[in-house]
Design an enzyme around this catalytic site. Structure first.
Site, PDB file in Angstrom:
ATOM      1  N   HIS A  52       0.792  -1.231   0.000  1.00  0.00           N
ATOM      2  CA  HIS A  52       0.000   0.000   0.000  1.00  0.00           C
ATOM      3  C   HIS A  52       0.818   1.271   0.000  1.00  0.00           C
ATOM      4  O   HIS A  52       0.262   2.361  -0.132  1.00  0.00           O
ATOM      5  CB  HIS A  52      -0.945   0.023   1.201  1.00  0.00           C
TER       6      HIS A  52
HETATM    7  C1  UD1 Z   1      -2.103   5.387   6.091  1.00  0.00           C
HETATM    8  C2  UD1 Z   1      -0.801   5.790   6.794  1.00  0.00           C
HETATM    9  C3  UD1 Z   1       0.207   4.660   6.656  1.00  0.00           C
HETATM   10  C4  UD1 Z   1      -0.376   3.332   7.110  1.00  0.00           C
HETATM   11  C5  UD1 Z   1      -1.652   3.063   6.337  1.00  0.00           C
HETATM   12  C6  UD1 Z   1      -2.301   1.748   6.711  1.00  0.00           C
HETATM   13  C7  UD1 Z   1      -0.283   8.188   6.730  1.00  0.00           C
HETATM   14  C8  UD1 Z   1       0.624   9.187   6.148  1.00  0.00           C
HETATM   15  N1  UD1 Z   1      -0.198   6.965   6.203  1.00  0.00           N
HETATM   16  O1  UD1 Z   1      -1.828   5.303   4.718  1.00  0.00           O
HETATM   17  O2  UD1 Z   1       1.324   4.963   7.459  1.00  0.00           O
HETATM   18  O3  UD1 Z   1       0.564   2.312   6.884  1.00  0.00           O
HETATM   19  O4  UD1 Z   1      -2.551   4.141   6.598  1.00  0.00           O
HETATM   20  O5  UD1 Z   1      -3.419   1.530   5.936  1.00  0.00           O
HETATM   21  O6  UD1 Z   1      -1.027   8.497   7.634  1.00  0.00           O
HETATM   22  N2  UD1 Z   1      -9.299   4.871   1.969  1.00  0.00           N
HETATM   23  C9  UD1 Z   1     -10.516   4.223   1.946  1.00  0.00           C
HETATM   24  N3  UD1 Z   1     -11.075   3.881   3.138  1.00  0.00           N
HETATM   25  C10 UD1 Z   1     -10.511   4.169   4.324  1.00  0.00           C
HETATM   26  C11 UD1 Z   1      -9.275   4.851   4.339  1.00  0.00           C
HETATM   27  C12 UD1 Z   1      -8.681   5.180   3.157  1.00  0.00           C
HETATM   28  O7  UD1 Z   1     -11.059   3.960   0.901  1.00  0.00           O
HETATM   29  O8  UD1 Z   1     -11.095   3.812   5.368  1.00  0.00           O
HETATM   30  C13 UD1 Z   1      -8.659   5.224   0.685  1.00  0.00           C
HETATM   31  C14 UD1 Z   1      -8.870   6.645   0.291  1.00  0.00           C
HETATM   32  O9  UD1 Z   1      -9.123   6.684  -1.075  1.00  0.00           O
HETATM   33  C15 UD1 Z   1      -7.541   7.302   0.582  1.00  0.00           C
HETATM   34  C16 UD1 Z   1      -6.557   6.155   0.423  1.00  0.00           C
HETATM   35  O10 UD1 Z   1      -7.276   4.979   0.795  1.00  0.00           O
HETATM   36  O11 UD1 Z   1      -7.272   8.360  -0.279  1.00  0.00           O
HETATM   37  C17 UD1 Z   1      -5.367   6.316   1.294  1.00  0.00           C
HETATM   38  O12 UD1 Z   1      -5.742   6.519   2.667  1.00  0.00           O
HETATM   39  P1  UD1 Z   1      -4.853   7.455   3.633  1.00  0.00           P
HETATM   40  O13 UD1 Z   1      -5.363   7.422   5.012  1.00  0.00           O
HETATM   41  O14 UD1 Z   1      -4.615   8.758   2.989  1.00  0.00           O
HETATM   42  O15 UD1 Z   1      -3.444   6.776   3.653  1.00  0.00           O
HETATM   43  P2  UD1 Z   1      -3.015   5.260   3.641  1.00  0.00           P
HETATM   44  O16 UD1 Z   1      -2.385   5.009   2.322  1.00  0.00           O
HETATM   45  O17 UD1 Z   1      -4.101   4.337   4.101  1.00  0.00           O
END
Ligand code: UD1
Length: 374
Positions: free
Chosen positions: A209
Site C-alpha cells: 500500500h
Molecule cells: C495510512 C498511513 C500509513 C499506514 C496506512 C495503513 C499516513 C501518512 N499513512 O496510509 O502509514 O501504513 O494508513 O493503511 O497516515 N481509503 C478508503 N477507506 C478508508 C481509508 C482510506 O477507501 O477507510 C482510501 C482513500 O481513497 C484514501 C486512500 O485509501 O485516499 C489512502 O488513505 P490514507 O489514510 O490517505 O493513507 P493510507 O495510504 O491508508
C-alpha cells in the site's frame, strides 16, 4: 495522573491503542478515546474495533480522506476544541500516521494553556528516508513529545542523535505485540486459510500500500508481476488496500491479479490468522514486519529501507534487493522460503512480550510523579 486522552486514526493505530486503553481501565484511570476518522471504512476501521474489543470512541472527528495537508489540517481543526474541552493530563499518540502528527501538534500548542503532556508510543523509529510521509510524522511527533516510549532498544540512539534528552526516553517494548499475543489463539481457531481455500498448501501472503510502490506504475507492475509468477508455485493471498485497488485499476494491471487470491482488506483477527500459518509474507507494511518476526514467519520487505531494522537483525525479516526487480523479488522470496519458519516468539526482540501496555502506563505515572502532578 488523573485523565488520559488516547488518539487513534488509521488502521495501524488500533492494535496499538487497545492494550493501553485496557490497562488504563484496569487501573481505574479516567481516559477517553478520540478517533480522527482518517480511516473510516468498515474494513479499515470498524472491523478492528470489533476484533480488538475496543470501546466505541468517545469522540469521532470524522475527517476522512484527502491530501496530506487536507487530512492533517482537518484533524488539527477538529481536535483543538476536543482537547480544550477534555483538558487531560496526557495526550497519547501512537505510530506515525497523519493523525499522530496532527494531534501531537495541536497538543504541543495547547500544552502551556491546559497543562497537558504528550506521550508518543513507538518513538524513535527511523527509516532516514525523508521521502516517506511517515518519516516526517515520526521525527516531528518525537520532537514535540514530552515522553518518548520506544518499542526496541535501537530507537534510543536515534533519539539521542537528534539531541533529545535521555530523561524523556523510556524503553517500553512493542505494544502491538500485546494485541497479537492476546488475539492469536482466536485467530488460529478462525482458520481463515480454509475459508480462502489455501489451507492445504504452504501459501504466501502479500500486502502492498505504500505510495512509493503503488503510485508508480512501473514499480507496481514489477511487484505484481513477481507475485503472479510466484503464484505458479503456491497460492498467494493479497488483501487489497483501497489505494492499491484504485491504482491497479487506473494502470490497467487487473490481468496480473488473475492468478492471485485477492480479498478485501482483512480484519485484525483474519489477517493475524492468515499470517500465522503462512509459509512466507511479502509486504511493504511496517507492522507486518513486526508481526511476522514474532510469529516466526519469514518475511520479505518490498522497500528500500526499514525503520524496523531489528526485524532483520533479530527477527525473520529480509529486505528485497533494491531497486526492486522481478528476479530480485523472486529470489528473496525463495531465500525466505528456504530459511523456513521458527516457533512463535523464538525471535521476539526484548520487550515484545505482551506487557508493553503495562509499562506504558507505568512510564506515564512515573513521569507525572517526577513532575509533581501525579
Ligand atoms: C495510512 C498511513 C500509513 C499506514 C496506512 C495503513 C499516513 C501518512 N499513512 O496510509 O502509514 O501504513 O494508513 O493503511 O497516515 N481509503 C478508503 N477507506 C478508508 C481509508 C482510506 O477507501 O477507510 C482510501 C482513500 O481513497 C484514501 C486512500 O485509501 O485516499 C489512502 O488513505 P490514507 O489514510 O490517505 O493513507 P493510507 O495510504 O491508508
Amino acid at each position: 495522573m488523573q485523565k488520559v486522552l488516547v488518539v487513534a486514526g488509521a488502521r495501524p493505530n488500533f492494535m496499538k491503542v487497545a492494550p493501553i486503553l485496557a490497562e488504563l481501565k484496569t487501573r481505574g484511570i479516567e481516559h477517553l478515546l478520540v478517533h480522527s476518522g482518517q480511516h473510516y471504512d468498515a474494513a479499515m476501521s470498524d472491523a478492528f474495533f470489533v476484533d480488538l474489543g475496543l470501546p466505541a470512541p468517545d469522540r469521532h472527528l470524522g475527517v476522512g480522506s484527502g491530501t496530506h495537508a487536507q487530512q492533517t489540517a482537518r484533524v488539527m481543526e477538529a481536535f483543538e476544541p476536543v482537547l480544550e474541552e477534555a483538558r487531560p493530563d496526557w495526550v497519547v499518540v501512537v505510530g506515525d500516521v497523519n493523525s499522530t502528527l496532527a494531534c501531537a501538534l495541536v497538543a504541543a500548542k495547547l500544552r502551556p494553556a491546559i497543562g497537558c503532556r504528550i506521550a508518543h508510543v513507538e518513538a524513535g523509529l527511523r527509516s532516514n528516508d525523508w521521502t516517506m510521509p511517515e518519516e516526517v510524522n515520526r521525527v516531528l511527533t518525537d520532537r514535540m513529545s514530552d515522553l518518548l516510549l520506544t518499542p526496541s532498544r535501537d530507537a534510543e540512539p536515534n533519539l539521542r542523535g537528534e539531541g533529545i534528552a535521555q530523561e524523556r526516553i523510556v524503553f517500553v517494548g512493542n505494544v502491538m505485540i500485546d494485541s497479537l499475543l492476546r488475539i492469536l489463539p482466536v485467530a488460529r481457531r478462525r482458520n481463515i486459510a480454509a475459508d480462502l481455500g489455501v489451507a492445504d498448501t504452504p501459501y504466501a501472503v502479500a500486502t502492498l500500500h505504500r505510495p512509493s510502490n503503488v503510485d508508480d506504475e512501473a514499480r507496481l507492475r514489477v511487484i505484481i508481476g513477481a507475485f503472479s509468477e510466484l503464484a505458479n508455485e503456491r497460492p498467494i493471498v493479497l488483501p487489497l488496500h483501497p489505494r492499491t485497488r484504485e491504482r491497479v485499476r487506473a494502470f490497467g494491471l487487473e490481468p496480473l491479479l488473475a492468478s492471485l487470491v485477492v480479498t478485501e482488506p482483512l480484519g485484525y483477527t483474519q489477517m493475524l490468522g492468515l499470517q500465522a500459518e503462512a509459509a512466507v509474507v511479502l509486504t511493504d507494511s511496517g507492522g507486518v514486519q513486526e508481526e511476522t518476526t514474532v510469529l516466526g514467519v519469514p518475511c520479505v520487505t518490498l522497500r528500500e529501507t526499514t525503520e524496523r531494522p531489528i526485524t532483520v537483525t533479530e527477527g525473520t525479516n529480509r529486505m528485497a534487493p533494491w531497486p526492486l526487480t522481478h528476479e530480485g523479488i523472486l529470489s528473496a522470496a525463495r531465500a525466505a522460503l528456504a530459511a523456513g519458519r521458527v516457533a512463535v516468539g523464538t525471535r521476539a526482540p526484548e520487550g515484545w512480550d505482551g506487557c508493553a501496555g503495562v509499562r506504558i502506563v507505568d512510564a506515564m505515572i512515573a513521569a507525572s510523579r517526577r513532575a509533581g502532578t501525579a
